[in-house]
Scaffold this motif. Sequence first.
Motif, PDB file in Angstrom:
ATOM      1  N   ALA A 121       0.844  -1.206   0.000  1.00  0.00           N
ATOM      2  CA  ALA A 121       0.000   0.000   0.000  1.00  0.00           C
ATOM      3  C   ALA A 121       0.874   1.248   0.000  1.00  0.00           C
ATOM      4  O   ALA A 121       0.626   2.208  -0.737  1.00  0.00           O
ATOM      5  N   ARG A 122       1.929   1.227   0.810  1.00  0.00           N
ATOM      6  CA  ARG A 122       2.841   2.373   0.879  1.00  0.00           C
ATOM      7  C   ARG A 122       3.570   2.572  -0.444  1.00  0.00           C
ATOM      8  O   ARG A 122       3.712   3.689  -0.941  1.00  0.00           O
ATOM      9  N   TRP A 123       4.035   1.474  -1.037  1.00  0.00           N
ATOM     10  CA  TRP A 123       4.756   1.545  -2.311  1.00  0.00           C
ATOM     11  C   TRP A 123       3.860   2.115  -3.408  1.00  0.00           C
ATOM     12  O   TRP A 123       4.277   2.975  -4.197  1.00  0.00           O
ATOM     13  N   LEU A 124       2.600   1.646  -3.468  1.00  0.00           N
ATOM     14  CA  LEU A 124       1.662   2.132  -4.482  1.00  0.00           C
ATOM     15  C   LEU A 124       1.362   3.613  -4.288  1.00  0.00           C
ATOM     16  O   LEU A 124       1.260   4.377  -5.251  1.00  0.00           O
ATOM     17  N   LYS A 125       1.231   4.025  -3.036  1.00  0.00           N
ATOM     18  CA  LYS A 125       0.926   5.423  -2.733  1.00  0.00           C
ATOM     19  C   LYS A 125       2.110   6.334  -3.065  1.00  0.00           C
ATOM     20  O   LYS A 125       1.956   7.360  -3.734  1.00  0.00           O
ATOM     21  N   GLU A 126       3.318   5.954  -2.597  1.00  0.00           N
ATOM     22  CA  GLU A 126       4.480   6.836  -2.726  1.00  0.00           C
ATOM     23  C   GLU A 126       5.171   6.741  -4.080  1.00  0.00           C
ATOM     24  O   GLU A 126       5.649   7.743  -4.607  1.00  0.00           O
ATOM     25  N   SER A 127       5.248   5.529  -4.645  1.00  0.00           N
ATOM     26  CA  SER A 127       5.981   5.363  -5.916  1.00  0.00           C
ATOM     27  C   SER A 127       5.090   5.502  -7.143  1.00  0.00           C
ATOM     28  O   SER A 127       5.551   5.908  -8.202  1.00  0.00           O
ATOM     29  N   GLN A 128       3.816   5.137  -6.991  1.00  0.00           N
ATOM     30  CA  GLN A 128       2.921   5.135  -8.146  1.00  0.00           C
ATOM     31  C   GLN A 128       1.835   6.200  -8.068  1.00  0.00           C
ATOM     32  O   GLN A 128       1.039   6.347  -8.997  1.00  0.00           O
ATOM     33  N   GLY A 129       1.774   6.924  -6.944  1.00  0.00           N
ATOM     34  CA  GLY A 129       0.789   7.991  -6.787  1.00  0.00           C
ATOM     35  C   GLY A 129      -0.650   7.512  -6.752  1.00  0.00           C
ATOM     36  O   GLY A 129      -1.569   8.216  -7.187  1.00  0.00           O
ATOM     37  N   LYS A 130      -0.867   6.294  -6.225  1.00  0.00           N
ATOM     38  CA  LYS A 130      -2.222   5.718  -6.183  1.00  0.00           C
ATOM     39  C   LYS A 130      -2.920   6.019  -4.862  1.00  0.00           C
ATOM     40  O   LYS A 130      -2.286   6.098  -3.804  1.00  0.00           O
ATOM     41  N   LYS A 131      -4.263   6.147  -4.947  1.00  0.00           N
ATOM     42  CA  LYS A 131      -5.091   6.254  -3.735  1.00  0.00           C
ATOM     43  C   LYS A 131      -5.524   4.834  -3.377  1.00  0.00           C
ATOM     44  O   LYS A 131      -6.207   4.176  -4.172  1.00  0.00           O
ATOM     45  N   VAL A 132      -5.107   4.380  -2.194  1.00  0.00           N
ATOM     46  CA  VAL A 132      -5.228   2.956  -1.847  1.00  0.00           C
ATOM     47  C   VAL A 132      -6.173   2.728  -0.667  1.00  0.00           C
ATOM     48  O   VAL A 132      -6.179   3.494   0.299  1.00  0.00           O
ATOM     49  N   THR A 150      -3.803  -0.714  11.991  1.00  0.00           N
ATOM     50  CA  THR A 150      -2.633   0.012  12.495  1.00  0.00           C
ATOM     51  C   THR A 150      -1.658   0.334  11.361  1.00  0.00           C
ATOM     52  O   THR A 150      -1.146   1.450  11.258  1.00  0.00           O
ATOM     53  N   LEU A 151      -1.417  -0.658  10.507  1.00  0.00           N
ATOM     54  CA  LEU A 151      -0.499  -0.459   9.369  1.00  0.00           C
ATOM     55  C   LEU A 151      -1.024   0.603   8.407  1.00  0.00           C
ATOM     56  O   LEU A 151      -0.264   1.433   7.909  1.00  0.00           O
ATOM     57  N   ALA A 152      -2.348   0.582   8.158  1.00  0.00           N
ATOM     58  CA  ALA A 152      -2.950   1.567   7.258  1.00  0.00           C
ATOM     59  C   ALA A 152      -2.732   2.983   7.789  1.00  0.00           C
ATOM     60  O   ALA A 152      -2.393   3.903   7.030  1.00  0.00           O
ATOM     61  N   GLY A 153      -2.889   3.152   9.109  1.00  0.00           N
ATOM     62  CA  GLY A 153      -2.641   4.461   9.712  1.00  0.00           C
ATOM     63  C   GLY A 153      -1.192   4.878   9.598  1.00  0.00           C
ATOM     64  O   GLY A 153      -0.878   6.045   9.338  1.00  0.00           O
ATOM     65  N   GLU A 154      -0.287   3.894   9.739  1.00  0.00           N
ATOM     66  CA  GLU A 154       1.152   4.182   9.673  1.00  0.00           C
ATOM     67  C   GLU A 154       1.590   4.618   8.284  1.00  0.00           C
ATOM     68  O   GLU A 154       2.404   5.530   8.140  1.00  0.00           O
ATOM     69  N   VAL A 155       1.041   3.989   7.255  1.00  0.00           N
ATOM     70  CA  VAL A 155       1.487   4.302   5.886  1.00  0.00           C
ATOM     71  C   VAL A 155       0.607   5.359   5.209  1.00  0.00           C
ATOM     72  O   VAL A 155       0.901   5.795   4.095  1.00  0.00           O
ATOM     73  N   GLY A 156      -0.476   5.753   5.880  1.00  0.00           N
ATOM     74  CA  GLY A 156      -1.304   6.842   5.357  1.00  0.00           C
ATOM     75  C   GLY A 156      -2.241   6.456   4.233  1.00  0.00           C
ATOM     76  O   GLY A 156      -2.414   7.215   3.279  1.00  0.00           O
ATOM     77  N   VAL A 157      -2.849   5.249   4.324  1.00  0.00           N
ATOM     78  CA  VAL A 157      -3.855   4.849   3.333  1.00  0.00           C
ATOM     79  C   VAL A 157      -5.173   4.553   4.055  1.00  0.00           C
ATOM     80  O   VAL A 157      -5.202   4.410   5.271  1.00  0.00           O
ATOM     81  N   GLU A 158      -6.253   4.439   3.289  1.00  0.00           N
ATOM     82  CA  GLU A 158      -7.565   4.192   3.904  1.00  0.00           C
ATOM     83  C   GLU A 158      -7.718   2.733   4.314  1.00  0.00           C
ATOM     84  O   GLU A 158      -7.222   1.816   3.641  1.00  0.00           O
ATOM     85  N   PHE A 159      -8.448   2.537   5.424  1.00  0.00           N
ATOM     86  CA  PHE A 159      -8.720   1.189   5.933  1.00  0.00           C
ATOM     87  C   PHE A 159     -10.225   0.964   5.907  1.00  0.00           C
ATOM     88  O   PHE A 159     -10.990   1.801   6.379  1.00  0.00           O
ATOM     89  N   PHE A 160     -10.652  -0.186   5.356  1.00  0.00           N
ATOM     90  CA  PHE A 160     -12.079  -0.523   5.343  1.00  0.00           C
ATOM     91  C   PHE A 160     -12.347  -1.518   6.474  1.00  0.00           C
ATOM     92  O   PHE A 160     -11.771  -2.606   6.494  1.00  0.00           O
ATOM     93  N   PRO A 161     -13.210  -1.172   7.440  1.00  0.00           N
ATOM     94  CA  PRO A 161     -13.425  -2.053   8.601  1.00  0.00           C
ATOM     95  C   PRO A 161     -14.154  -3.345   8.235  1.00  0.00           C
ATOM     96  O   PRO A 161     -14.966  -3.378   7.307  1.00  0.00           O
ATOM     97  N   SER A 162     -13.851  -4.398   8.955  1.00  0.00           N
ATOM     98  CA  SER A 162     -14.523  -5.691   8.767  1.00  0.00           C
ATOM     99  C   SER A 162     -14.665  -6.392  10.116  1.00  0.00           C
ATOM    100  O   SER A 162     -13.977  -6.042  11.080  1.00  0.00           O
ATOM    101  N   GLU A 163     -15.562  -7.362  10.187  1.00  0.00           N
ATOM    102  CA  GLU A 163     -15.836  -8.099  11.436  1.00  0.00           C
ATOM    103  C   GLU A 163     -15.661  -9.596  11.203  1.00  0.00           C
ATOM    104  O   GLU A 163     -15.850 -10.090  10.085  1.00  0.00           O
ATOM    105  N   THR A 164     -15.338 -10.313  12.279  1.00  0.00           N
ATOM    106  CA  THR A 164     -15.139 -11.768  12.177  1.00  0.00           C
ATOM    107  C   THR A 164     -16.453 -12.508  11.912  1.00  0.00           C
ATOM    108  O   THR A 164     -16.436 -13.681  11.550  1.00  0.00           O
ATOM    109  N   THR A 165     -17.583 -11.834  12.073  1.00  0.00           N
ATOM    110  CA  THR A 165     -18.893 -12.468  11.845  1.00  0.00           C
ATOM    111  C   THR A 165     -19.318 -12.384  10.379  1.00  0.00           C
ATOM    112  O   THR A 165     -20.295 -13.001   9.969  1.00  0.00           O
TER     113      THR A 165
END
Length: 452
Positions: A121-132, A150-165
Motif C-alpha cells: 500500500a505504501r509503495w503504491l501510494k508513494e511510488s505510483q501515486g495511487k489512492k489505496v 494500524t499499518l494503514a494508519g502508519e502508511v497513510g492509506v484508507e482502511f475498510f473495517p470488517s468483522e469476524t462475523t
Amino acid sequence: MFDNLSERLTRTLRTLRGAGRLTEDNIKDTLREVRMALLEADVALPVVRDFIEQVRVRAVGQEVMSSLTPGQVLVKVVHGELVRLMGASQSTLNLNVRPPAVVLMAGLQGSGKTTTVGKLARWLKESQGKKVLVVSADIYRPAAIQQLKTLAGEVGVEFFPSETTQDPADIGRAAVDYARKHYLDVVIVDTAGRLHIDADMMAEIQRLHKALEPAETLFVVDSMTGQDAANTAKAFGDALPLTGVVLTKTDGDARGGAALSVRQITGKPIKFLGVGEKTTALEPFHPDRIASRILGMGDVLSLVEEVQAKVDREQAEKLAKKISKGKGFDLADFRDQLRQMQNMGGVASLLDKLPGMGQVPAAVKNQVNDKEFKRLEAIINSMTPQERRHPDLIKGSRKRRIADGSGTQVQDVNRLLKQFAQMQKMMKKMSGGGMAKMMRALKGRMPPGMPF
C-alpha cells in the motif's frame, strides 16, 4: 540475501584462468562447484540440473577475447542464465483496469502477508501515486484486522473495517463498492492464512477470487523456507490463477534458493522482495539486478534509486555546501549521516548492493552492523551541542559522562572519536575541489570502465 551463494560462486568462477577458450574439460570442475553451491543454497534439484546444462551448452566452445579471461566469460554466461532462470525481465503490477483495481493477497499463516499488504500500500501510494484502500477478509484472526488497521494508519492509506462475523466475499465486495464510490485507485485484500494448505482454505479463497475478479492475485511466501516456498507457491497456483509471487524475509535468507526456484517451478514471476521489517522495506524484483548481486557485481541501479527515494535531499545539499565552503564537518553532521544510512535499510542492505562485496569475507562484513551504528548514535546523543560542534573539548571526565549517559564504555567513546577524526580528514580533502583530486588518485585502483 544470497550471501553464501554469492561468496561460493565468485570464489569458484575466479579459479578458471589461463585457457584460450572454454571447453568441456576446463569448465567441468567449475560447473561441479557451481552445482554444489546451488544445492547448498537450497535451489530445487530439477532447477539446478537445467541451469547447469544450459550454462554448459552456452559456454563450451566460446572464444575468450584478449580483453577477458575465461573466468569472466563464464561469469557472463552464468549471469545470463541466472537472469533467464528468474524471469528475464522485471514483471510489474498490471493495474490497467477500470478503477478500483483489486489486488488479492494469498499465502500461508506466518508468511508476512498482512505486513506485506501495508508495505505494498505504501509503495503504491508513494511510488505510483495511487489512492489505496486496504481491507482484511481474515475472519479467523481478529488480531489480523487490527494489525492491518494500524499499518494503514502508519502508511497513510484508507482502511475498510470488517468483522469476524462477516463472510469474506461480502467484505471484499463492500470494500470494492466503497472504493468505487470514493474514487480510490486500488483495493488490496488481505486473506486468511493457514499453517498448511487445506481444502477449506482453497475453497474460500477461490470463492473470494470469483467474487472480486482481481487484477492481480499475489502469493506471499517466506523465502527462508527455501525450495519449499516454490512447492507451496505451485500448490496455490494449481488452485488459483496467480499473477505473481512476493518473497518475504529475504533479509534473513542467506541462501536464496526460493528466488532461484520459484519462477521455474511455478511459471509465475516474482514481483516483489520483502527486505526488512519496516513498511518501506519492499523492493520491486529485477532479475538482472539480482543476478548481478549473486555474482558479486553489486546492484548500483537499485542503490541509486534508493538514495533518490530515501535520502533527505535538502539536508544533503546543506551538508555539501557546508563542506565546499571549508566549514567543519562536526559530530552532529556525522549523526545525520548515520541516520540517513539507517533510513536506506541499514548497512547490510547497502553492502549487498555494492560491487565486489561478494569477495569480502563474512567476518569482515559482520563487523559493520546496524547495532554498532545505533551505539554510535547513542554516544553522540549523550554529548552537549557544544561538544558535538567542538569534539576537541571531549577529554577525561567528559568521556566518562558521555559513556555513562549512552550505556557504553570510555573505549567506545574513544573509538567513535577516532572514526570521526578520520572522516573529518576525508571531508576536508573533499572541500575546495579536493573531490576531483581524490578521484584522480583513486583512478588507478578502480576497475576498468569506471567513469572517473
